[in-house]
Each structure stands twice: as C-alpha cells, then as structure tokens.
Write an enzyme that holds these catalytic residues in place. Structure first.
Site, PDB file in Angstrom:
ATOM      1  N   GLU A 119      -9.295 -10.524  -7.868  1.00 43.64           N
ATOM      2  CA  GLU A 119      -8.031  -9.061  -7.803  1.00 43.64           C
ATOM      3  C   GLU A 119      -6.594  -9.550  -8.916  1.00 43.64           C
ATOM      4  O   GLU A 119      -6.517  -8.400  -9.389  1.00 43.64           O
ATOM      5  CB  GLU A 119      -7.222  -9.650  -6.675  1.00 43.64           C
ATOM      6  N   ARG A 139      -1.524 -14.931   3.734  1.00 51.42           N
ATOM      7  CA  ARG A 139      -2.151 -14.005   4.324  1.00 51.42           C
ATOM      8  C   ARG A 139      -1.375 -13.897   6.234  1.00 51.42           C
ATOM      9  O   ARG A 139      -1.483 -13.780   6.685  1.00 51.42           O
ATOM     10  CB  ARG A 139      -3.360 -14.336   4.782  1.00 51.42           C
ATOM     11  N   PHE A 163     -15.825   2.878   7.352  1.00 51.80           N
ATOM     12  CA  PHE A 163     -13.688   3.185   7.272  1.00 51.80           C
ATOM     13  C   PHE A 163     -13.837   3.041   5.785  1.00 51.80           C
ATOM     14  O   PHE A 163     -13.221   3.432   5.766  1.00 51.80           O
ATOM     15  CB  PHE A 163     -13.562   2.343   7.650  1.00 51.80           C
ATOM     16  N   ASN A 202      -2.201  -0.410   7.484  1.00 47.62           N
ATOM     17  CA  ASN A 202      -1.349  -1.558   7.438  1.00 47.62           C
ATOM     18  C   ASN A 202      -0.359  -1.828   6.406  1.00 47.62           C
ATOM     19  O   ASN A 202      -0.677  -3.707   6.445  1.00 47.62           O
ATOM     20  CB  ASN A 202      -2.314  -2.569   7.734  1.00 47.62           C
ATOM     21  N   HIS A 234      -1.667  -5.389   1.275  1.00 45.86           N
ATOM     22  CA  HIS A 234      -3.100  -6.315   1.420  1.00 45.86           C
ATOM     23  C   HIS A 234      -2.501  -7.222   0.855  1.00 45.86           C
ATOM     24  O   HIS A 234      -1.342  -7.963   0.237  1.00 45.86           O
ATOM     25  CB  HIS A 234      -3.863  -5.766   0.028  1.00 45.86           C
ATOM     26  N   LYS A 278       0.940  -1.604  -0.287  1.00 49.32           N
ATOM     27  CA  LYS A 278      -0.145   0.405   0.212  1.00 49.32           C
ATOM     28  C   LYS A 278       1.022   0.986   0.035  1.00 49.32           C
ATOM     29  O   LYS A 278       1.726   1.261   0.441  1.00 49.32           O
ATOM     30  CB  LYS A 278      -1.197  -0.318   1.180  1.00 49.32           C
ATOM     31  N   TYR A 320     -12.091  -3.001  -3.680  1.00 48.77           N
ATOM     32  CA  TYR A 320     -12.930  -3.403  -1.995  1.00 48.77           C
ATOM     33  C   TYR A 320     -14.414  -2.637  -2.363  1.00 48.77           C
ATOM     34  O   TYR A 320     -14.739  -2.771  -1.177  1.00 48.77           O
ATOM     35  CB  TYR A 320     -11.941  -1.832  -1.706  1.00 48.77           C
ATOM     36  N   ARG A 330       3.119  -7.111   9.271  1.00 49.57           N
ATOM     37  CA  ARG A 330       2.675  -5.761  10.283  1.00 49.57           C
ATOM     38  C   ARG A 330       2.785  -6.236  11.061  1.00 49.57           C
ATOM     39  O   ARG A 330       2.127  -5.006  11.799  1.00 49.57           O
ATOM     40  CB  ARG A 330       0.834  -6.629  10.025  1.00 49.57           C
ATOM     41  N   THR A 390      -5.651  -8.153   9.802  1.00 46.49           N
ATOM     42  CA  THR A 390      -5.654  -6.915   9.624  1.00 46.49           C
ATOM     43  C   THR A 390      -5.427  -5.972  10.502  1.00 46.49           C
ATOM     44  O   THR A 390      -4.537  -4.426  10.060  1.00 46.49           O
ATOM     45  CB  THR A 390      -7.661  -6.914   9.611  1.00 46.49           C
TER      46      THR A 390
HETATM   47  P1  DAT Z   1      -7.794  -7.423   5.295  1.00 47.32           P
HETATM   48  O1  DAT Z   1      -6.564  -6.580   4.471  1.00 47.32           O
HETATM   49  O2  DAT Z   1      -6.937  -8.061   6.578  1.00 47.32           O
HETATM   50  O3  DAT Z   1      -8.084  -8.110   4.031  1.00 47.32           O
HETATM   51  P2  DAT Z   1     -10.522  -6.007   5.132  1.00 47.32           P
HETATM   52  O4  DAT Z   1     -10.336  -6.250   3.740  1.00 47.32           O
HETATM   53  O5  DAT Z   1     -11.810  -6.501   5.666  1.00 47.32           O
HETATM   54  O6  DAT Z   1      -9.133  -6.805   5.878  1.00 47.32           O
HETATM   55  O7  DAT Z   1     -10.077  -5.078   4.918  1.00 47.32           O
HETATM   56  C1  DAT Z   1      -9.864  -3.499   4.423  1.00 47.32           C
HETATM   57  C2  DAT Z   1      -8.395  -2.706   5.157  1.00 47.32           C
HETATM   58  O8  DAT Z   1      -9.719  -2.404   5.051  1.00 47.32           O
HETATM   59  C3  DAT Z   1      -8.137  -3.632   6.231  1.00 47.32           C
HETATM   60  O9  DAT Z   1      -6.634  -3.706   5.105  1.00 47.32           O
HETATM   61  C4  DAT Z   1      -7.375  -2.711   6.611  1.00 47.32           C
HETATM   62  C5  DAT Z   1      -9.044  -1.781   6.582  1.00 47.32           C
HETATM   63  N1  DAT Z   1     -10.048  -1.764   8.248  1.00 47.32           N
HETATM   64  C6  DAT Z   1     -10.977  -2.991   7.774  1.00 47.32           C
HETATM   65  N2  DAT Z   1     -10.769  -2.853   8.662  1.00 47.32           N
HETATM   66  C7  DAT Z   1     -11.051  -1.855   9.483  1.00 47.32           C
HETATM   67  C8  DAT Z   1     -11.894  -1.157  10.758  1.00 47.32           C
HETATM   68  N3  DAT Z   1     -12.851  -1.711  11.662  1.00 47.32           N
HETATM   69  N4  DAT Z   1     -11.378   0.395  10.630  1.00 47.32           N
HETATM   70  C9  DAT Z   1     -10.726   0.399   9.995  1.00 47.32           C
HETATM   71  N5  DAT Z   1     -10.198   0.702   8.674  1.00 47.32           N
HETATM   72  C10 DAT Z   1     -10.358  -0.890   9.003  1.00 47.32           C
HETATM   73 MG    MG Z   2      -9.425  -7.849   2.667  1.00 44.51          MG
END
Ligand code: DAT
Ligand code: MG
Length: 149
Positions: A126, A85, A57, A112, A115, A9, A49, A102, A91
C-alpha cells in the site's frame, strides 16, 4: 521498525477529523514519514482494495471511497501495523471499543472513517501504491530516545 499505511477516508476528511486521527498516532509516539491529501482514481482504489473485489459490498465501498478526497499517510515505529489497527478499532465501528478512532467517532461499517494496513506485506504494498516516489526518511533520534528504551 515497521511502517504502516493509514488513510483518512472521505467521511473523516469532510467531518474535519483529520487532525484528530493524526493526533492519536502522534501522541502514541509513531513517526510521520509521508502525508498527502488526494482525490484517488477508481483505478487506484480498485488496486488498493483488490482482495475485496468479489465481495457484495465492493460497489458501495467504491462509491464511498470516491465521494471525496482522502488523506494518506505513512507512520513508522515498533509494531506499527498491529498497533495501528488497534488505534483504529474494529472494521465494524459498533464492535469497536471506546478509545479507538472507530469506537469514538462513527457507527456504520460503510462509514468507518479510516483505513489501516492489516499486515507488514500489505503495508509495504500500500505504501508503494500510494507513495510511488517514496516517503521521507528523516531522523528522529532525539525523540526516539524518549519513546524507546
Ligand atoms: P478493514 O478496513 O478493517 O481492514 P476490510 O479490509 O475487510 O476491513 O474491508 C475494507 C472496508 O470495506 C472496511 O473498512 C469497510 C468495508 N467493509 C468490510 N466488510 C464489510 C461488510 N461486511 N459490509 C459492508 N462493508 C464492509
Ligand atoms: Mg483491510
């Protein structure tokens, strides 16, 4: 053999952690089949996304992801999605074990660093989204014999 989409990112790119993240996938034994530095459009990120578009968020996630270029890559190998992962960590970086990307390099969820696809189907979606003209299907037979039995 599975494929997974891994992305550094904007914070990871700007902090100079691209090499570190690539290194962890390389040293594990996964095979790099696509790599690019790109400034993604809002449209591309919204598609990437799309499952999160109703989350509170989501706007801050978009602002973060649009703050600079990202490095997208595709890694190939046995169990690449789930193990990818695990290499990234949780996350929430504060819940991530030391030894994960992370866990080692960041603190806040909205910064974080990286991805990783969460399932084989989302990985293929993707990969098609970020690499519409395909990946490089090169042969790594000699090295594979040293990594896989
Ligand atoms: P990941 O990146 O672990 O697959 P995700 O797909 O659920 O997680 O979410 C995408 C991104 O969005 C994640 O890397 C960080 C952000 N995110 C997820 N949950 C969040 C939350 N509860 N508050 C703030 N940012 C969040
Ligand atoms: Mg994800």
């Amino acid at each position: 053999m599975e494929r997974t989409y891994i992305m550094v990112k904007p914070d990871g790119v700007e902090r100079g952690l691209v090499g570190e993240i690539i290194k962890r996938f390389e040293q594990k034994g996964y095979q790099l089949v696509a790599l690019k530095l790109v400034s993604p459009t809002k449209q591309l990120l919204e598609e990437h996304y799309k499952d999160l578009k109703d989350k509170p968020f989501f706007p801050s996630l978009m602002t973060y992801m649009l703050s600079g270029p990202v490095v997208g890559m595709v890694w190939r190998g046995k169990d690449a999605v789930k193990t990818g992962r695990r290499i990234l960590g949780e996350t929430n970086p504060l819940a991530s074990n030391p030894g994960t990307i992370r866990g080692d390099f960041c603190i806040d969820m909205g910064r974080n660093l990286c991805h990783g696809s969460d399932a084989v189907e989302s990985a293929e979606r993707e990969i098609a989204l970020w690499f519409p003209s395909g990946v490089v299907e090169w042969d790594r037979k000699r090295v594979n014999s040293l990594i896989y039995e």
